[in-house]
Write a protein that holds these residues in place. Sequence first.
Motif, PDB file in Angstrom:
ATOM      1  N   GLY A 146       0.820  -1.201   0.000  1.00 15.78           N
ATOM      2  CA  GLY A 146       0.000   0.000   0.000  1.00 15.78           C
ATOM      3  C   GLY A 146       0.856   1.253   0.000  1.00 15.78           C
ATOM      4  O   GLY A 146       0.558   2.229  -0.707  1.00 15.78           O
ATOM      5  N   ALA A 147       1.951   1.238   0.782  1.00 11.08           N
ATOM      6  CA  ALA A 147       2.859   2.381   0.811  1.00 11.08           C
ATOM      7  C   ALA A 147       3.554   2.563  -0.538  1.00 11.08           C
ATOM      8  O   ALA A 147       3.779   3.696  -0.992  1.00 11.08           O
ATOM      9  CB  ALA A 147       3.879   2.201   1.929  1.00 11.08           C
ATOM     10  N   ARG A 148       3.894   1.452  -1.166  1.00  6.40           N
ATOM     11  CA  ARG A 148       4.503   1.538  -2.506  1.00  6.40           C
ATOM     12  C   ARG A 148       3.535   2.150  -3.496  1.00  6.40           C
ATOM     13  O   ARG A 148       3.893   3.041  -4.284  1.00  6.40           O
ATOM     14  CB  ARG A 148       4.935   0.136  -2.970  1.00  6.40           C
ATOM     15  CG  ARG A 148       5.367   0.079  -4.431  1.00  6.40           C
ATOM     16  CD  ARG A 148       5.850  -1.303  -4.830  1.00  6.40           C
ATOM     17  NE  ARG A 148       4.947  -2.368  -4.485  1.00  6.40           N
ATOM     18  CZ  ARG A 148       3.834  -2.671  -5.163  1.00  6.40           C
ATOM     19  NH1 ARG A 148       3.467  -1.950  -6.219  1.00  6.40           N
ATOM     20  NH2 ARG A 148       3.074  -3.685  -4.787  1.00  6.40           N
ATOM     21  N   ILE A 149       2.295   1.693  -3.470  1.00  4.33           N
ATOM     22  CA  ILE A 149       1.271   2.222  -4.375  1.00  4.33           C
ATOM     23  C   ILE A 149       1.034   3.708  -4.116  1.00  4.33           C
ATOM     24  O   ILE A 149       0.810   4.491  -5.047  1.00  4.33           O
ATOM     25  CB  ILE A 149      -0.039   1.415  -4.219  1.00  4.33           C
ATOM     26  CG1 ILE A 149       0.157  -0.009  -4.764  1.00  4.33           C
ATOM     27  CG2 ILE A 149      -1.207   2.092  -4.922  1.00  4.33           C
ATOM     28  CD1 ILE A 149      -0.925  -0.986  -4.342  1.00  4.33           C
ATOM     29  N   ALA A 150       1.105   4.114  -2.842  1.00  2.31           N
ATOM     30  CA  ALA A 150       0.866   5.507  -2.471  1.00  2.31           C
ATOM     31  C   ALA A 150       2.035   6.418  -2.827  1.00  2.31           C
ATOM     32  O   ALA A 150       1.901   7.640  -2.775  1.00  2.31           O
ATOM     33  CB  ALA A 150       0.561   5.609  -0.978  1.00  2.31           C
ATOM     34  N   GLY A 151       3.186   5.840  -3.149  1.00  2.00           N
ATOM     35  CA  GLY A 151       4.332   6.649  -3.556  1.00  2.00           C
ATOM     36  C   GLY A 151       5.279   7.039  -2.444  1.00  2.00           C
ATOM     37  O   GLY A 151       6.038   8.012  -2.584  1.00  2.00           O
ATOM     38  N   ALA A 152       5.278   6.302  -1.332  1.00  2.00           N
ATOM     39  CA  ALA A 152       6.209   6.602  -0.242  1.00  2.00           C
ATOM     40  C   ALA A 152       7.650   6.499  -0.742  1.00  2.00           C
ATOM     41  O   ALA A 152       7.989   5.619  -1.532  1.00  2.00           O
ATOM     42  CB  ALA A 152       5.987   5.645   0.922  1.00  2.00           C
ATOM     43  N   ALA A 153       8.497   7.410  -0.274  1.00  2.00           N
ATOM     44  CA  ALA A 153       9.895   7.414  -0.706  1.00  2.00           C
ATOM     45  C   ALA A 153      10.699   6.328  -0.016  1.00  2.00           C
ATOM     46  O   ALA A 153      11.525   5.655  -0.631  1.00  2.00           O
ATOM     47  CB  ALA A 153      10.517   8.780  -0.433  1.00  2.00           C
ATOM     48  N   ARG A 154      10.475   6.166   1.285  1.00  2.00           N
ATOM     49  CA  ARG A 154      11.145   5.127   2.063  1.00  2.00           C
ATOM     50  C   ARG A 154      10.083   4.269   2.733  1.00  2.00           C
ATOM     51  O   ARG A 154       9.165   4.789   3.380  1.00  2.00           O
ATOM     52  CB  ARG A 154      12.039   5.734   3.140  1.00  2.00           C
ATOM     53  CG  ARG A 154      13.312   6.341   2.611  1.00  2.00           C
ATOM     54  CD  ARG A 154      14.373   5.265   2.357  1.00  2.00           C
ATOM     55  NE  ARG A 154      15.648   5.841   1.993  1.00  2.00           N
ATOM     56  CZ  ARG A 154      16.760   5.150   1.798  1.00  2.00           C
ATOM     57  NH1 ARG A 154      16.741   3.845   1.965  1.00  2.00           N
ATOM     58  NH2 ARG A 154      17.874   5.740   1.447  1.00  2.00           N
ATOM     59  N   GLU A 182      10.265  -7.845  -1.421  1.00  2.00           N
ATOM     60  CA  GLU A 182       9.567  -8.290  -2.636  1.00  2.00           C
ATOM     61  C   GLU A 182       8.291  -7.482  -2.866  1.00  2.00           C
ATOM     62  O   GLU A 182       7.875  -7.250  -3.999  1.00  2.00           O
ATOM     63  CB  GLU A 182       9.195  -9.774  -2.516  1.00  2.00           C
ATOM     64  CG  GLU A 182      10.356 -10.745  -2.503  1.00  2.00           C
ATOM     65  CD  GLU A 182       9.867 -12.166  -2.279  1.00  2.00           C
ATOM     66  OE1 GLU A 182       8.704 -12.453  -2.630  1.00  2.00           O
ATOM     67  OE2 GLU A 182      10.634 -12.980  -1.732  1.00  2.00           O
ATOM     68  N   PHE A 183       7.670  -7.037  -1.775  1.00  2.00           N
ATOM     69  CA  PHE A 183       6.412  -6.312  -1.874  1.00  2.00           C
ATOM     70  C   PHE A 183       6.600  -4.797  -1.937  1.00  2.00           C
ATOM     71  O   PHE A 183       5.624  -4.064  -2.045  1.00  2.00           O
ATOM     72  CB  PHE A 183       5.499  -6.677  -0.706  1.00  2.00           C
ATOM     73  CG  PHE A 183       4.794  -7.997  -0.893  1.00  2.00           C
ATOM     74  CD1 PHE A 183       3.450  -8.044  -1.223  1.00  2.00           C
ATOM     75  CD2 PHE A 183       5.481  -9.193  -0.769  1.00  2.00           C
ATOM     76  CE1 PHE A 183       2.812  -9.258  -1.418  1.00  2.00           C
ATOM     77  CE2 PHE A 183       4.854 -10.406  -0.963  1.00  2.00           C
ATOM     78  CZ  PHE A 183       3.503 -10.444  -1.289  1.00  2.00           C
ATOM     79  N   GLY A 184       7.853  -4.335  -1.856  1.00  2.00           N
ATOM     80  CA  GLY A 184       8.086  -2.909  -2.047  1.00  2.00           C
ATOM     81  C   GLY A 184       8.864  -2.212  -0.959  1.00  2.00           C
ATOM     82  O   GLY A 184       9.123  -1.003  -1.072  1.00  2.00           O
ATOM     83  N   ALA A 185       9.266  -2.905   0.103  1.00  2.00           N
ATOM     84  CA  ALA A 185      10.053  -2.261   1.147  1.00  2.00           C
ATOM     85  C   ALA A 185      11.416  -1.849   0.599  1.00  2.00           C
ATOM     86  O   ALA A 185      12.047  -2.601  -0.146  1.00  2.00           O
ATOM     87  CB  ALA A 185      10.229  -3.188   2.351  1.00  2.00           C
ATOM     88  N   THR A 186      11.855  -0.664   0.950  1.00  2.00           N
ATOM     89  CA  THR A 186      13.176  -0.198   0.526  1.00  2.00           C
ATOM     90  C   THR A 186      14.253  -0.603   1.521  1.00  2.00           C
ATOM     91  O   THR A 186      15.436  -0.675   1.170  1.00  2.00           O
ATOM     92  CB  THR A 186      13.184   1.332   0.378  1.00  2.00           C
ATOM     93  OG1 THR A 186      12.833   1.928   1.634  1.00  2.00           O
ATOM     94  CG2 THR A 186      12.189   1.786  -0.680  1.00  2.00           C
ATOM     95  N   ASP A 187      13.842  -0.845   2.770  1.00  2.00           N
ATOM     96  CA  ASP A 187      14.794  -1.156   3.829  1.00  2.00           C
ATOM     97  C   ASP A 187      14.150  -2.126   4.820  1.00  2.00           C
ATOM     98  O   ASP A 187      12.913  -2.223   4.896  1.00  2.00           O
ATOM     99  CB  ASP A 187      15.209   0.112   4.586  1.00  2.00           C
ATOM    100  CG  ASP A 187      15.768   1.180   3.666  1.00  2.00           C
ATOM    101  OD1 ASP A 187      16.990   1.168   3.421  1.00  2.00           O
ATOM    102  OD2 ASP A 187      14.976   2.019   3.177  1.00  2.00           O
ATOM    103  N   GLY A 188      14.998  -2.809   5.583  1.00  2.00           N
ATOM    104  CA  GLY A 188      14.502  -3.714   6.609  1.00  2.00           C
ATOM    105  C   GLY A 188      15.311  -3.574   7.884  1.00  2.00           C
ATOM    106  O   GLY A 188      16.535  -3.347   7.833  1.00  2.00           O
TER     107      GLY A 188
END
Length: 360
Positions: free
Chosen positions: A198-206, A222-228
């Motif tokens: 959802g955050a990826r779809i919304a355009g979150a930067a991080r 895999e689902f769009g997280a930039t960091d863990g």
Amino acid sequence: MTRVRAAVARAFGAPLAIEEVELIAPREGEVEVVLEAVAICHSDIHFAEGAWGGGLPAIYGHEAVGRVARAGPGVRALAEGDRVLVTMLRACGQCGCCAGGAPVYCETGYDRQAGSPIRQGDAVVNHGLSTGAFAERVVVDQSQLAPLPDDIPATSACLLACGVITGVGAVVNTAKVRPGETVVVIGAGGVGLNAVQGARIAGAARIVAVDMSAEKLDAAREFGATDGILASEEVPWGKLREIAPKGADAVFVTVGATPVYATALNYAGSRGRVFAVGMPHLGETAPWEPVMVAAMGQKIEGSLLGEVVLKRDIPWMVDLYRQGRLKLDELVSGTWALEQINEAIADTRGGGARRNVIVF
């Protein structure tokens, strides 16, 4: 009455029993649906464990897809053979919350015992989560249904009924995350992965996922997280400051663990918002410092079922799935027969599964 097989809870914490029950004919505004598949959600498990109370015997399950078998008087826009998503979202359409566009908070109560359409001899069986979908068929209110196309596999489509709308909706509907914001998602299970996408779809930067498992952090990427960040770090929110020095704009707690809520504000920056998505047991509380919340202008807000409006949100999510922008197939960990439901629940309880699905 229609006789169906179902997984019945007779005692909290005990294995479910596969038994035959009867469904009464649909009443005013109700619809009978033959199910194709139902997913196992942690909410079902919590109810079966007695964490949130409720009457017994009961049939749980609320994340389902099927076809309309027959409709009761007053049902609009649904006919025999229509493919539908079956949700727990029972809404009157008339109260202040419904009229205000927030049907998940419908103010009209529904007695899951007295109003249940499920019988077993002379006994009434509790209509678990207003749905009772651990069964071959359900009878539910028409407000709980949303039309679905035929080209989505049942095992994927059923996830739209709860896990997907809860995670994606919390980000898009409740938080209204904007492009460029920094988002933290605590918990990379089924709901957490949907908050991430959802955050990826919304355009979150991080988009920073936090979890105890390195494997789950890989899944979040895999689902769009930039960091863990591993939650086992001594000060995991300190690791966030290395990634985003100002802290997060929005923090989503997607696990029902009270200790996580106690530290969630540490990830938020000035004017940051924390969203309560995962549900701990009734009566549990989490400490926080009001002076810091006030001084930093932070907010704590709840989100139920992603504040979804079925007629508005399911069509665009289906469209995103067709475009390949919303992952559903990848959320399915395994498929099981109704007779294997206790094994599927045990596997889900173990924490490794994204979503296990019972296929009829």
